[in-house]
Scaffold this active site. Structure first.
Site, short mmCIF file in Angstrom:
data_model
loop_
_atom_site.label_atom_id
_atom_site.label_comp_id
_atom_site.label_asym_id
_atom_site.label_seq_id
_atom_site.Cartn_x
_atom_site.Cartn_y
_atom_site.Cartn_z
CG HIS A 122 3.48 1.05 6.46
ND1 HIS A 122 2.93 1.89 5.44
CD2 HIS A 122 2.87 1.08 7.44
CE1 HIS A 122 1.70 2.44 6.06
NE2 HIS A 122 1.65 1.99 7.49
CG ASP A 123 4.42 2.16 2.05
OD1 ASP A 123 4.69 1.29 1.11
OD2 ASP A 123 3.33 1.80 2.80
N GLY A 140 3.99 5.85 8.85
CA GLY A 140 4.19 5.22 7.44
C GLY A 140 4.17 6.60 6.22
#
Length: 270
Positions: A122-123, A140
């Protein structure tokens, strides 16, 4: 160009498919997705909701694109995965969406090549032309610069930055930032030196590569303090792209930078 959807696939009515999109057997395309012109999705792959792909992407069999983040705080909020154009996403790759507490989006540029079993958490931000070899994994919030290469079975810690044209050798663990244009390798990766072969292949001018080598020796091998060395490198090589980007990256690092390999010939590395 006509869009082609295999009869065994499940495509949500709200999915947006551009001209010339090809959907292979047993593919699942969820709602709130968009696939740009000429994109191809092979058998058994999944495109999850809140995912956007640009033009001419190729998603190979069994890849899972746009699943929710592996974050225990995530409660199903709308976050996104966005890809540019001309990416190759090979078998069993997993690309996760962003988180509400992070950027809210995982971003992958154009012309990237993510080989089998790679994972982008994520991100993350992947700039154009990134290559991740088989089994490489990003935690992440990782940021990979343009044309960075991540070797097979590498693991990159969350929030790490890897600069443009950097090269990470296979089976390396990356816990701190890797500066642009550099080589790093090792169980706990260490800096080896400038990525000279990669820079020459990319067509950088000889004088800029020579200046980068001098800046590297000044920053990591001189008797100056880190602050003094950065200031001197910034002054001595001002106006040159490679050295300007290197100095700027080092000054902005919040996690610190991987340390220098003191025995570069060990294990055959030079």
């Amino acid at each position: 160009m006509k869009t082609q959807i295999h009869p065994t696939s499940i495509v949500h009515p709200e999915a947006e498919l551009g001209p010339g999109v090809v959907i292979g057997p047993y593919v699942i395309i969820e709602e709130s997705t968009s696939l740009g012109e000429g994109t191809r999705v092979d058998a058994f792959a999944q495109i999850k909701k809140f995912t956007s792909l640009g033009r001419n992407n190729h998603v190979y069999s069994y890849a899972c694109i746009g699943e929710g983040p592996q974050d225990i705080k995530y409660q199903g909020e709308e976050t996104w995965l966005r890809l540019g154009d001309d990416n190759k996403i090979r078998e069993y790759t997993t690309l996760n969406r962003g988180t509400p507490d992070g950027r809210g989006v995982t971003s992958i540029g154009s012309g990237c090549f993510l080989m089998a079993y790679t994972h982008v958490a994520h991100d993350c931000i992947l700039e154009d032309g990134v290559i991740m070899a088989n089994g490489a994994t990003l935690g992440g919030h990782v940021h990979l610069g343009q044309k960075a290469v991540i070797g097979g079975l590498c693991a990159v810690h969350q929030f790490v930055r890897i600069g443009e044209y950097a090269f990470i050798g296979g089976k390396s663990g990356i816990a701190q930032d890797v500066p642009p244009y550099m080589l790093a390798v090792g169980e706990r990766a260490r800096l080896v030196g400038p990525n000279l072969i990669g820079l020459r292949r990319a067509g950088f001018p000889r004088e800029e590569i020579s200046a980068l080598k001098k800046a590297f020796n000044l920053i990591w091998k001189s008797d100056l303090s880190h602050v003094q060395a950065l200031e001197k490198a910034g002054q001595d090589f001002s106006g040159l792209r490679l050295t300007d980007n290197l100095v700027s990256f080092l000054k902005s690092s919040s996690r610190g930078v991987v340390s220098l390999e003191r025995n570069p010939e060990r294990n055959g590395r030079q």
